[in-house]
Scaffold this motif. Structure first.
Motif, short mmCIF file in Angstrom:
data_model
loop_
_atom_site.label_atom_id
_atom_site.label_comp_id
_atom_site.label_asym_id
_atom_site.label_seq_id
_atom_site.Cartn_x
_atom_site.Cartn_y
_atom_site.Cartn_z
N PRO A 83 0.80 -1.23 0.00
CA PRO A 83 0.00 0.00 0.00
C PRO A 83 0.83 1.28 0.00
CG PRO A 83 -0.97 -1.58 1.50
CD PRO A 83 0.34 -2.16 1.05
N LEU A 84 2.08 1.21 0.43
CA LEU A 84 2.94 2.39 0.39
C LEU A 84 3.15 2.87 -1.04
CD1 LEU A 84 5.76 1.62 2.97
CD2 LEU A 84 3.78 3.07 3.25
N GLY A 85 3.11 1.95 -2.00
CA GLY A 85 3.28 2.32 -3.40
C GLY A 85 2.21 3.28 -3.88
N VAL A 86 1.05 3.27 -3.23
CA VAL A 86 -0.04 4.17 -3.59
C VAL A 86 -0.15 5.32 -2.58
CG1 VAL A 86 -2.54 4.32 -3.94
CG2 VAL A 86 -1.29 2.30 -4.70
N LEU A 87 0.03 5.02 -1.30
CA LEU A 87 -0.20 6.02 -0.26
C LEU A 87 0.87 7.11 -0.23
CD1 LEU A 87 -1.44 3.73 2.64
CD2 LEU A 87 -2.79 5.21 1.15
N LEU A 88 2.12 6.78 -0.51
CA LEU A 88 3.16 7.80 -0.52
C LEU A 88 2.92 8.86 -1.60
CD1 LEU A 88 6.35 5.71 0.28
CD2 LEU A 88 5.30 7.45 1.71
N PRO A 89 2.67 8.47 -2.87
CA PRO A 89 2.35 9.50 -3.87
C PRO A 89 1.05 10.24 -3.56
CG PRO A 89 2.99 7.49 -4.96
CD PRO A 89 2.85 7.16 -3.51
N HIS A 136 2.71 0.51 -7.02
CA HIS A 136 2.86 1.83 -7.62
C HIS A 136 2.61 1.76 -9.13
CE1 HIS A 136 4.46 5.95 -7.84
NE2 HIS A 136 4.94 5.56 -9.01
N LEU A 137 3.22 0.79 -9.79
CA LEU A 137 3.05 0.67 -11.24
C LEU A 137 1.62 0.33 -11.63
CD1 LEU A 137 6.35 -1.19 -12.17
CD2 LEU A 137 5.73 1.16 -12.76
N ALA A 138 0.93 -0.43 -10.78
CA ALA A 138 -0.42 -0.85 -11.12
C ALA A 138 -1.46 0.24 -10.93
CB ALA A 138 -0.81 -2.06 -10.27
N VAL A 139 -1.22 1.18 -9.99
CA VAL A 139 -2.27 2.12 -9.64
C VAL A 139 -1.94 3.58 -9.97
CG1 VAL A 139 -3.62 3.03 -7.70
CG2 VAL A 139 -3.12 0.59 -7.82
N VAL A 140 -0.76 4.03 -9.61
CA VAL A 140 -0.46 5.47 -9.61
C VAL A 140 -0.51 6.11 -11.00
CG1 VAL A 140 1.30 7.19 -9.03
CG2 VAL A 140 0.73 5.38 -7.42
#
Length: 193
Positions: A78-84, A140-144
């Protein structure tokens, strides 16, 4: 003052605030899951060889390997989405955003691994930071990129709508073509001579 490339308006504040709150909640959950002492009678030795635990998990068979490897990937994903999301920049470079997010995830994962070395019942495993970092990168690659593209389109649509609302209700003011200057003889009153 707003950062360049950041989301504007009250929606941006809500997105950043939600990202920050969710990020803190997730980090608290990760700390509780990873750093609480375990009461176990026996502990495996520390694994300092990269990919050794992953190979051992794959040797156990598909369901158990998927559970263990998936757990390692999902812990910090979830950090891959929450950080950005907490950072709130729409116009960030995709590559730079990925590098920043993955680096933050890797540093956090290494920090957790170092802290686990002092917790009773926990063992350092060098494969967990690798899996955690891979999970951050995949999320990150899948969502952001798709979410940023969608938010940019929404912001552009709102901007276009706001510009249309600023125009007068009757439409644009018509332009009149230039009229040439009349000769002086036409402009002077007729003489009485």
């Amino acid at each position: 003052m707003q950062r360049p490339g950041s989301i504007g308006g009250s929606a941006a504040i809500h997105i950043r605030a939600a990202g920050g709150v969710l990020l803190l909640a997730h980090l608290a959950l990760v700390a509780w899951l990873s750093l609480r002492p375990l009461d176990v009678p026996w502990v495996m030795p520390a694994n300092l060889r990269p990919l050794a635990t992953i190979r051992a998990d794959l040797a156990l068979g598909l369901p158990e390997a998927a559970r263990r490897i998936g757990g390692g990937l999902a812990l910090l994903a979830p950090l891959g989405v929450l950080l950005p999301m907490a950072h709130g920049r729409l116009l960030a470079s995709p590559a730079a955003s990925l590098v920043r997010t993955v680096a933050a995830g890797a540093l956090l994962s290494l920090g957790i691994a170092l802290l686990q070395s002092g917790v009773p019942g926990r063992v350092v495993d060098v494969d967990l930071p690798l899996l955690n970092t891979a999970g951050v990168a995949l999320a990150h690659l899948a969502v952001v990129p798709a979410a940023r593209c969608r938010l940019r389109r929404r912001a552009e649509r709102r901007q276009r709508t706001a510009l249309r609302q600023d125009e007068p209700a009757q439409g644009r003011t018509p332009t009149i073509p230039r009229v040439g200057i009349a000769p002086w003889s036409d402009a002077l009153p007729p003489s009485s001579t």
